[in-house]
Design a protein around this motif. Sequence first.
Motif, PDB file in Angstrom:
ATOM      1  N   ASP A 179       3.057  -1.342   4.066  1.00  0.00           N
ATOM      2  CA  ASP A 179       2.561   0.025   3.858  1.00  0.00           C
ATOM      3  C   ASP A 179       3.766   0.946   3.758  1.00  0.00           C
ATOM      4  O   ASP A 179       4.490   1.138   4.730  1.00  0.00           O
ATOM      5  N   TYR A 189      -3.606   2.685  -5.146  1.00  0.00           N
ATOM      6  CA  TYR A 189      -2.828   2.785  -3.911  1.00  0.00           C
ATOM      7  C   TYR A 189      -2.497   1.427  -3.302  1.00  0.00           C
ATOM      8  O   TYR A 189      -1.855   1.352  -2.263  1.00  0.00           O
ATOM      9  N   TYR A 242       0.835  -1.201   0.000  1.00  0.00           N
ATOM     10  CA  TYR A 242       0.000   0.000   0.000  1.00  0.00           C
ATOM     11  C   TYR A 242       0.866   1.245   0.000  1.00  0.00           C
ATOM     12  O   TYR A 242       1.904   1.286   0.666  1.00  0.00           O
ATOM     13  N   CYS A 243       0.409   2.264  -0.722  1.00  0.00           N
ATOM     14  CA  CYS A 243       1.055   3.580  -0.713  1.00  0.00           C
ATOM     15  C   CYS A 243      -0.030   4.628  -0.950  1.00  0.00           C
ATOM     16  O   CYS A 243      -0.619   4.695  -2.027  1.00  0.00           O
ATOM     17  N   TYR A 244      -0.282   5.443   0.072  1.00  0.00           N
ATOM     18  CA  TYR A 244      -1.315   6.481  -0.011  1.00  0.00           C
ATOM     19  C   TYR A 244      -0.734   7.862  -0.305  1.00  0.00           C
ATOM     20  O   TYR A 244      -1.446   8.860  -0.223  1.00  0.00           O
ATOM     21  N   ASP A 245       0.534   7.944  -0.628  1.00  0.00           N
ATOM     22  CA  ASP A 245       1.163   9.244  -0.858  1.00  0.00           C
ATOM     23  C   ASP A 245       0.464  10.051  -1.943  1.00  0.00           C
ATOM     24  O   ASP A 245       0.279  11.255  -1.799  1.00  0.00           O
ATOM     25  N   THR A 293       3.578   4.173   2.793  1.00  0.00           N
ATOM     26  CA  THR A 293       3.115   5.559   2.838  1.00  0.00           C
ATOM     27  C   THR A 293       4.083   6.380   3.685  1.00  0.00           C
ATOM     28  O   THR A 293       4.519   5.942   4.750  1.00  0.00           O
ATOM     29  N   THR A 294       4.403   7.578   3.235  1.00  0.00           N
ATOM     30  CA  THR A 294       5.292   8.469   3.968  1.00  0.00           C
ATOM     31  C   THR A 294       4.705   8.790   5.329  1.00  0.00           C
ATOM     32  O   THR A 294       3.532   9.135   5.460  1.00  0.00           O
TER      33      THR A 294
END
Length: 111
Positions: free
Chosen positions: A105, A60, A17-20, A107-108
Amino acid sequence: VDINDHAPSSYSLLDVYCYDFNNRIRDDLHARKVEIKATGVNGKPVITSVIFREKEPDLYVRTIRFVHAVRMDLPHHYRVIDISKEKGIQPGKWIGRTSWESIIDVTTRLN
């Protein structure tokens, strides 16, 4: 040799997962590449990757599928490579994981 005979019954794919981009966390990124390294059944490293892009914010989550069979009884590693508008390509450090059942995950994390 029946490879499925030795596969754990709780076999699951890795989800990354990446929500950036979806949550617009970092405006400085073009993309975020995630490389995953595992040990193949022959003992050699098997590496695959997924990429998250600024132009595809709705994507994402990605599912990891290795080209060759990997040993799920051994740890795997991943690293994030940021592709920045200002700083270019910035590879991160490899991070080891023993669990194949939990998500990754990337995400930053904002402080």
